[in-house]
Design a protein around this motif. Structure first.
Motif, PDB file in Angstrom:
ATOM      1  N   THR A 193       2.081  -0.769   3.342  1.00  0.00           N
ATOM      2  CA  THR A 193       1.183  -1.893   3.051  1.00  0.00           C
ATOM      3  C   THR A 193      -0.244  -1.567   3.446  1.00  0.00           C
ATOM      4  O   THR A 193      -1.194  -1.843   2.694  1.00  0.00           O
ATOM      5  CB  THR A 193       1.666  -3.150   3.793  1.00  0.00           C
ATOM      6  N   ARG A 196      -1.761   0.915   0.960  1.00  0.00           N
ATOM      7  CA  ARG A 196      -2.113   0.271  -0.312  1.00  0.00           C
ATOM      8  C   ARG A 196      -3.395  -0.556  -0.175  1.00  0.00           C
ATOM      9  O   ARG A 196      -4.290  -0.484  -1.024  1.00  0.00           O
ATOM     10  CB  ARG A 196      -0.964  -0.618  -0.780  1.00  0.00           C
ATOM     11  N   ARG A 197      -3.476  -1.319   0.887  1.00  0.00           N
ATOM     12  CA  ARG A 197      -4.665  -2.154   1.085  1.00  0.00           C
ATOM     13  C   ARG A 197      -5.917  -1.307   1.303  1.00  0.00           C
ATOM     14  O   ARG A 197      -7.004  -1.668   0.850  1.00  0.00           O
ATOM     15  CB  ARG A 197      -4.449  -3.077   2.287  1.00  0.00           C
ATOM     16  N   GLY A 245      -1.070  -3.874   7.584  1.00  0.00           N
ATOM     17  CA  GLY A 245       0.216  -4.535   7.376  1.00  0.00           C
ATOM     18  C   GLY A 245       0.861  -4.932   8.692  1.00  0.00           C
ATOM     19  O   GLY A 245       0.608  -4.333   9.735  1.00  0.00           O
TER      20      GLY A 245
END
Length: 362
Positions: A193, A196-197, A245
Motif C-alpha cells: 500500500t 502504491r501511494r 499503509g
C-alpha cells in the motif's frame, strides 16, 4: 508474596492517519553506509591492559617498525597496552579529509581502557582497501573500583570506548547515484500500500508513468542523468508527503520485561477463556523435643512443616467476535493475569486460531 505487574502498550496505528515525507519512509538505492574495521593497540593504560600473546606480538612488530628490536624470548610484560578492534561506519558520499566517529573494543583480557590512547590504526573495508585511519584518546563511559579485600564494583562497560571524529577518511567509495536513467526508492518497511501511494504521489507531480511500484519495497522513478539536476530532482521528491499503509495486526511480547504491545487491528474470534493460579506455600518451623526427666532420651530438633494450597479465584471471561483493544484490556485487568499467564493465554488463542494477528515473542 510479590505480585507480578503487566505492562500493556496499545498502539492505535490506524485511528489517526499521518503523512510522512518520502525521505522518512525510504532511502535512495545506492546511497548507503559502509562498514570499516581495523586492529590496533591502545597505550597509556594504568596497569589495566591485557597479557594476551597476540598483544606482545603486535607490540614487537610495531617497535621493529621504529627500529627497536626486542630480544627473542624476553617478555616485555606489558600492562599498559591492550589489543583492540576498531570499527566505524563510513557515511555515503564521504570525501577524503572528513572525520568520522569510531568505537574501540578490547580483544584480550584488559580490565579497562580508561585513560588510553589509540595508536594509528588503518580501517579497511570488505575489499581489503584502507578507507580511513584512526587515532586519538578514548572516552570510556564505564568505571570500576576494587578494594583490598577483593570487593569490587563496576558501572557500565570499561573495556570499550569511543573517539568522536577519531578517524580521517582517506578514500571515498564509488557510488552509482548518478548512473542510469532511473533511481529507486527502497522502503524502510516494505508495504504494498505504501509503495502504491508513493508512486501515485510522484506521478501526480511529474505526470503519469514517471514512477512505478516495482514491489512492496521499491519504487522506480525516471530521473535526469546530469548529477546537478539529479540532486535537485531528489530534493523535490524526498519532501513529498505520503500517507503510509496501516501496519498488519501484531501482538509483540517481551518475555523478559513482561511488556506486551498490541496493534489496533488485532481481533479475536468468539472464545471463552478461564484462568486460575495454583499457589503452594510450604512453611518450615523448627521445634525442640525435650525428653522427660530421669529418662534416657536426647534433646532433638524436630522440623514442623505446614503445607497450604490455594487454587485462587478461577474466573472465566468471554471474547465476542468484535473484540476491541478496550475489551482486551478490560479482560486482562479483570482476570488479574501475571505476564507469564497472559503470554500463555495469547499463545493458546493463537494455537486455537482465535487470535487474528501475528504473535511475536522476543
Amino acid at each position: 508474596m510479590k505480585r507480578l505487574t503487566i505492562t500493556l502498550i496499545l498502539l492505535l496505528l490506524g485511528s489517526l492517519a499521518y503523512a510522512d515525507r518520502i525521505k522518512d519512509l525510504a532511502g535512495v538505492q545506492g546511497v548507503r553506509n559502509n562498514q570499516l574495521v581495523g586492529y590496533g593497540l591502545v597505550v597509556g593504560l594504568g596497569g589495566t591492559g591485557d597479557r594476551a600473546p597476540f598483544t606482545n606480538q603486535t607490540f614487537r612488530n610495531m617497535m621493529e617498525q621504529f627500529g627497536i628490536t626486542i630480544p627473542e624470548g624476553q617478555d616485555p610484560r606489558l600492562r599498559n597496552v591492550a589489543a583492540v578492534s576498531v570499527h566505524a561506519t563510513l557515511p555515503p558520499f564521504s570525501k577524503p579529509g572528513q572525520e568520522i566517529d569510531i568505537t574501540v573494543s578490547s580483544i584480550g583480557n584488559a580490565d579497562s581502557l580508561r585513560g588510553g590512547s589509540l595508536l594509528l590504526t588503518p580501517l579497511r573495508g570488505p575489499d581489503g582497501q584502507t578507507y580511513a585511519v584512526a587515532q586519538g584518546s578514548l572516552i570510556v563511559s564505564g568505571f570500576g573500583a576494587e578494594g583490598q579485600d577483593g570487593s569490587s564494583i563496576q558501572v557500565n562497560v570499561t573495556s570499550a570506548g569511543r573517539i568522536p571524529n577519531g578517524a580521517i577518511v582517506e578514500r571515498g567509495v564509488n557510488s552509482t547515484f548518478s548512473q542510469g536513467d532511473f533511481l529507486t526508492f527502497n522502503l524502510h518497511r516494505p508495504d504494498f500500500t505504501t509503495a502504491r501511494r508513493m508512486s501515485e504521489t510522484i506521478n501526480d507531480l511529474l505526470g503519469p508513468g514517471a514512477a512505478s511500484a516495482v514491489d512492496a519495497a521499491s519504487v522506480r522513478v525516471t530521473a535526469p542523468r546530469d548529477p546537478n539536476q539529479r540532486v535537485s530532482f531528489i530534493s523535490v521528491l524526498e519532501n513529498l508527503e505520503v500517507t503510509p499503509g496501516e501496519e498488519s495486526a501484531k501482538v509483540i511480547i517481551n518475555s523478559r520485561t513482561g511488556t506486551i504491545v498490541v496493534g489496533q487491528h488485532v481481533r479475536i474470534d468468539p472464545v471463552a477463556v478461564t484462568h486460575g493460579n495454583l499457589t503452594v506455600t510450604i512453611d518450615n518451623a523448627l521445634q525442640v523435643s525435650q525428653p522427660e526427666g530421669f529418662t534416657d532420651g536426647d534433646t532433638v530438633v524436630v522440623p514442623d512443616t505446614d503445607i497450604t494450597i490455594d487454587e485462587g479465584d478461577n474466573r472465566m471471561f468471554l471474547f465476542g467476535g468484535t473484540v476491541t483493544l478496550n475489551d482486551i484490556v478490560n479482560a486482562v485487568n479483570q482476570v488479574g493475569a501475571a505476564p507469564g499467564d497472559l503470554m500463555a493465554i495469547l499463545e493458546a488463542l493463537k494455537s486455537a486460531g482465535a487470535l487474528k494477528a501475528e504473535l511475536i515473542v522476543i
